[in-house]
Design a protein around this motif. Sequence first.
Motif, PDB file in Angstrom:
ATOM      1  N   THR A  69       0.824  -1.210   0.000  1.00 56.15           N
ATOM      2  CA  THR A  69       0.000   0.000   0.000  1.00 56.15           C
ATOM      3  C   THR A  69       0.859   1.260   0.000  1.00 56.15           C
ATOM      4  OG1 THR A  69      -1.792  -1.169   1.117  1.00 56.15           O
ATOM      5  CG2 THR A  69      -1.827   1.230   1.212  1.00 56.15           C
ATOM      6  N   THR A  73       0.980   3.837  -3.130  1.00 55.57           N
ATOM      7  CA  THR A  73       0.494   5.187  -2.833  1.00 55.57           C
ATOM      8  C   THR A  73       1.582   6.226  -3.102  1.00 55.57           C
ATOM      9  OG1 THR A  73      -1.016   4.286  -1.174  1.00 55.57           O
ATOM     10  CG2 THR A  73      -0.555   6.639  -1.066  1.00 55.57           C
ATOM     11  N   TRP A  77       1.372   9.086  -5.987  1.00 56.45           N
ATOM     12  CA  TRP A  77       1.521  10.498  -5.613  1.00 56.45           C
ATOM     13  C   TRP A  77       2.621  11.154  -6.457  1.00 56.45           C
ATOM     14  CZ3 TRP A  77      -1.195  13.430  -2.040  1.00 56.45           C
ATOM     15  CH2 TRP A  77      -0.685  14.705  -1.821  1.00 56.45           C
ATOM     16  N   VAL A  92      -5.133   9.188  -5.903  1.00 56.37           N
ATOM     17  CA  VAL A  92      -4.164   8.589  -4.983  1.00 56.37           C
ATOM     18  C   VAL A  92      -4.887   7.933  -3.812  1.00 56.37           C
ATOM     19  CG1 VAL A  92      -2.286   9.105  -3.370  1.00 56.37           C
ATOM     20  CG2 VAL A  92      -2.267  10.104  -5.645  1.00 56.37           C
ATOM     21  N   GLY A  93      -5.925   8.579  -3.312  1.00 59.69           N
ATOM     22  CA  GLY A  93      -6.728   7.990  -2.239  1.00 59.69           C
ATOM     23  C   GLY A  93      -7.384   6.695  -2.674  1.00 59.69           C
ATOM     24  N   MET A  96      -4.761   4.046  -2.719  1.00 60.06           N
ATOM     25  CA  MET A  96      -4.429   3.648  -1.356  1.00 60.06           C
ATOM     26  C   MET A  96      -5.484   2.697  -0.783  1.00 60.06           C
ATOM     27  SD  MET A  96      -3.765   5.981   2.027  1.00 60.06           S
ATOM     28  CE  MET A  96      -5.459   6.531   2.085  1.00 60.06           C
TER      29      MET A  96
END
Length: 118
Positions: A69, A73, A77, A92-93, A96
């Motif tokens: 993760t 992530t 980013w 990006v969220g 994740m």
Amino acid sequence: MATLVPAVVASAAWAAWLGWDQHRDVQPDGTTTGPYEAWQVIGLVLTLLVPVYWAASRHQVAGAVLGTTVGLTAAAWYDWSDDSSGLFVVGVGMVMVGSLVLTAAVSAVISALKQDGR
């Protein structure tokens, strides 16, 4: 170590599979797709199965989940942060949360199967 290996492999795999493809394809009707093709994402997922299996088969589920993760992530980013709209944060969220949930499920299954001796 069980967290570091998946994190490094996840970041490197992102760069190898997705990092080089930055343009959108324009279709004849004017719509755009991309920048990634399905085969690139599938390749990334299949590549990530190796470090996840490595860590989870050693019953290091947390390391497999957190490492993968964090690696994905951070790579997302870095790759998307030049977006001037700021909407890259939403993507990006999603990376994740998606990688956290899916890696947790896959790691739990691998760990449980290895515990049974299979």
